[in-house]
Design an enzyme around this catalytic site. Structure first.
Site, PDB file in Angstrom:
ATOM      1  N   SER A   5      -2.098  -3.769   1.385  1.00 53.37           N
ATOM      2  CA  SER A   5      -1.201  -4.326   0.350  1.00 53.37           C
ATOM      3  C   SER A   5      -1.195  -5.854   0.381  1.00 53.37           C
ATOM      4  O   SER A   5      -1.256  -6.505  -0.674  1.00 53.37           O
ATOM      5  CB  SER A   5       0.209  -3.758   0.473  1.00 53.37           C
ATOM      6  OG  SER A   5       0.682  -3.849   1.785  1.00 53.37           O
ATOM      7  N   HIS A   8      -2.402   4.121   3.899  1.00 56.58           N
ATOM      8  CA  HIS A   8      -1.538   2.944   4.099  1.00 56.58           C
ATOM      9  C   HIS A   8      -0.085   3.401   3.995  1.00 56.58           C
ATOM     10  O   HIS A   8       0.374   4.172   4.816  1.00 56.58           O
ATOM     11  CB  HIS A   8      -1.945   1.888   3.057  1.00 56.58           C
ATOM     12  CG  HIS A   8      -1.336   0.532   3.264  1.00 56.58           C
ATOM     13  ND1 HIS A   8      -0.801   0.114   4.441  1.00 56.58           N
ATOM     14  CD2 HIS A   8      -1.173  -0.520   2.399  1.00 56.58           C
ATOM     15  CE1 HIS A   8      -0.341  -1.128   4.317  1.00 56.58           C
ATOM     16  NE2 HIS A   8      -0.552  -1.527   3.077  1.00 56.58           N
ATOM     17  N   HIS A  66      -3.086   2.912  15.615  1.00 52.33           N
ATOM     18  CA  HIS A  66      -2.978   1.760  14.707  1.00 52.33           C
ATOM     19  C   HIS A  66      -4.282   0.980  14.721  1.00 52.33           C
ATOM     20  O   HIS A  66      -4.964   0.941  15.749  1.00 52.33           O
ATOM     21  CB  HIS A  66      -1.828   0.838  15.126  1.00 52.33           C
ATOM     22  CG  HIS A  66      -1.383  -0.073  14.037  1.00 52.33           C
ATOM     23  ND1 HIS A  66      -1.941  -1.311  13.835  1.00 52.33           N
ATOM     24  CD2 HIS A  66      -0.462   0.095  13.061  1.00 52.33           C
ATOM     25  CE1 HIS A  66      -1.370  -1.865  12.793  1.00 52.33           C
ATOM     26  NE2 HIS A  66      -0.469  -1.047  12.291  1.00 52.33           N
ATOM     27  N   ASP A  68       5.706   4.533  11.406  1.00 49.50           N
ATOM     28  CA  ASP A  68       5.890   5.730  10.587  1.00 49.50           C
ATOM     29  C   ASP A  68       6.328   6.953  11.395  1.00 49.50           C
ATOM     30  O   ASP A  68       6.772   7.947  10.824  1.00 49.50           O
ATOM     31  CB  ASP A  68       4.595   6.058   9.828  1.00 49.50           C
ATOM     32  CG  ASP A  68       4.305   5.019   8.764  1.00 49.50           C
ATOM     33  OD1 ASP A  68       5.280   4.466   8.218  1.00 49.50           O
ATOM     34  OD2 ASP A  68       3.128   4.754   8.488  1.00 49.50           O
TER      35      ASP A  68
END
Ligand code: CMX
Length: 442
Positions: free
Chosen positions: A241, A271, A317, A372
């Site tokens: 983003s 994402h 990650h 998340d």
């Protein structure tokens, strides 16, 4: 406004600093690029500069130099609140200095002036099919607000390049102001009675989202919103983003066009959409057992998932090599406000054993949880149970960061981005020893 004044004060020294760096060291090589990197998502290639935030693999994100625990301690908050005002965070991201309470409130009050959603945006949403994904609606809603772009109007009037950052900041303030209301409008239309609830002038930007979706746990959920919107605001410049925003904005597309493009990237399953997958996975584990699973049962379940070729959402990650401090901050929140929640207990149990299981596979570079792994659990606890909405909340927060990047890109006159692409044949020739004949104009 105060933000314009502060940026105008520090801008000359920033321009001098950058100009000197380029003038005196323009030929200095920062990194080389390998064939693998070209084919693997330009992973790790150091091609951007941003001073808004930096992700250290072993420490996690720093926003303007401050870690998450430092921000939670130092940013101003409303009396009686545990978590900071988003207006203070925005002040810090934009001006590179910690605000006082009054400065944070000045941003919050400026936002209040622009918080109302134009009628045409509501009508546009009502014209869409009800099964439209909330991220599509969010991106469209941002685009629909573009008609009011100050940058686009002033650019057409011939604004000098050195002042581009000023209407970029105006646009950022005016768009940011509306984001909680846009998100609430979408939420209420998709999942509730469709009412468009006016922001509460007595609440801050973050807390207002809780108000506008009429969350019954208002005080605690307001606090969660303050924490959530802070944690997701930025994650340096290379994620999809932020990178998209930077590229689109480099064409002098205004903040609305830039933010909508960024939201379209955020909507991808690799994402921002990952957070809904995490909660789905957690519920799958929960529903798999008749009673609360033991550590051994979680380990066996995780091994079976991995052996059947599935990824475990919420772990791993691309940059981090430690537990994501954004996970830790929400974990601490849960320990305080919902220690007995069954799903949170499961998050905790998984956190105790899963890194050990993931470490058994040497190719997994980071066996620890990312943000998340807990996001959805907290939303779920407070009754926001529509998984496909979670990325919108992420997006509300992320626009804070990407518009700070954009204001500074315009302030430092960053040019249009135009990397060079090659053909496969060219790469084959290059690796077989043929000299590079491509001329790059600087
Ligand atoms: N479960 C199973 N396998 C995993 C894994 C996980 N949680 N994390 C990494 N791996 C695997 C990768 O799929 C990759 O396998 P292949 O070589 O077969 O493709 C291998 O381990 C190496 O991956 P890596 O270098 O450690 O990680 P990447 O940078 O390639 O990918 C990420 C990072 C986040 C996409 C990956 O860890 C993953 O898929 N995690 C689960 C999804 C998730 O939580 N996404 C949210 C990311 C949050 C964010 O971006 O902010």
């Amino acid at each position: 406004m105060i933000l314009h004044d502060r940026i105008a004060d520090i801008l000359p020294s920033w321009r001098d600093r950058v100009n000197r760096l380029v003038k005196e060291n323009g030929d200095f090589k920062v990194c080389d690029v390998t064939v693998s990197q070209i084919y693997q998502g330009i992973r790790g290639v150091q091609i951007q500069v941003t001073d808004i935030s930096y992700v250290d693999p072993y420490e996690g994100i720093r926003l303007r130099g401050y870690t998450i625990p430092e921000l939670l301690e130092k940013l101003p908050r409303l009396p009686g609140c545990q978590f900071p005002l988003a207006g203070g965070l925005y002040f810090l991201l934009m001006t590179d200095s910690l605000p006082t309470f009054e400065e944070a409130m000045e941003v919050e009050n400026e936002w209040k002036k622009y918080a109302a959603i134009p009628d045409h945006v509501i009508k546009m949403m009502h014209a869409m099919p009800r099964n439209t994904h909330p991220m599509t609606l969010f991106s469209q809603a941002i685009m629909a607000c573009q008609v009011d772009s100050v940058f686009t109007r002033r650019y057409m009037e011939g604004l000098p390049k050195s002042d581009y950052w000023i209407p970029t900041l105006d646009d950022s303030i005016q768009l940011t102001a509306k984001l909680p209301a846009l998100a609430a409008m979408i939420y209420n239309w998709k999942y509730r009675n469709g009412s468009v609830i006016e922001p509460n002038p007595n609440l801050d930007w973050s807390g207002n989202f809780a108000w506008m979706i009429e969350n019954p746990n208002s005080h605690e959920y307001e606090e969660l919103c303050r924490l959530f919107f802070l944690l997701h605001s930025d994650h340096e410049g290379g994620n999809v983003s932020a990178h998209t925003a930077h590229l689109v904005n480099s064409a002098l597309s205004d903040i609305y066009l830039t933010s909508a493009a960024a939201m379209n990237g955020l909507a991808g399953p690799l994402h921002g959409l990952a957070n809904q997958e995490c909660l789905r996975w957690l519920l799958k584990v929960y529903n798999n057992f008749e009673s609360f699973p033991s550590e051994e049962e979680v380990i066996d379940f995780a091994r079976a998932e991995l052996n059947s070729g599935r990824v475990i959402p919420g772990y791993g990650h691309a940059v981090l090599r430690t537990t994501d401090p954004r996970f830790t901050a929400q974990y601490e929140f849960a320990k305080k406000y919902l220690p007995d929640d069954e799903l949170f207990r499961l998050v905790s149990r998984i956190y105790d054993v899963l890194p050990g299981v993931l470490k058994e596979n040497a190719k997994i570079k980071n066996p620890y949880p990312n943000v998340d792994a807990i996001n959805g659990t907290l939303q779920y606890h407070y009754g926001v149970r529509e998984f496909d909405f979670y990325t919108v909340l992420f997006g509300v927060s992320r626009v804070l960061g990407i518009s700070a990047h954009a204001v500074w890109a315009r302030a430092l006159n960053k040019p249009i981005e135009r990397p060079k692409s090659l053909t496969t044949a060219m790469l084959e020739e290059r690796v077989s020893g043929k000299p590079d004949t491509i001329e790059v104009e600087m």
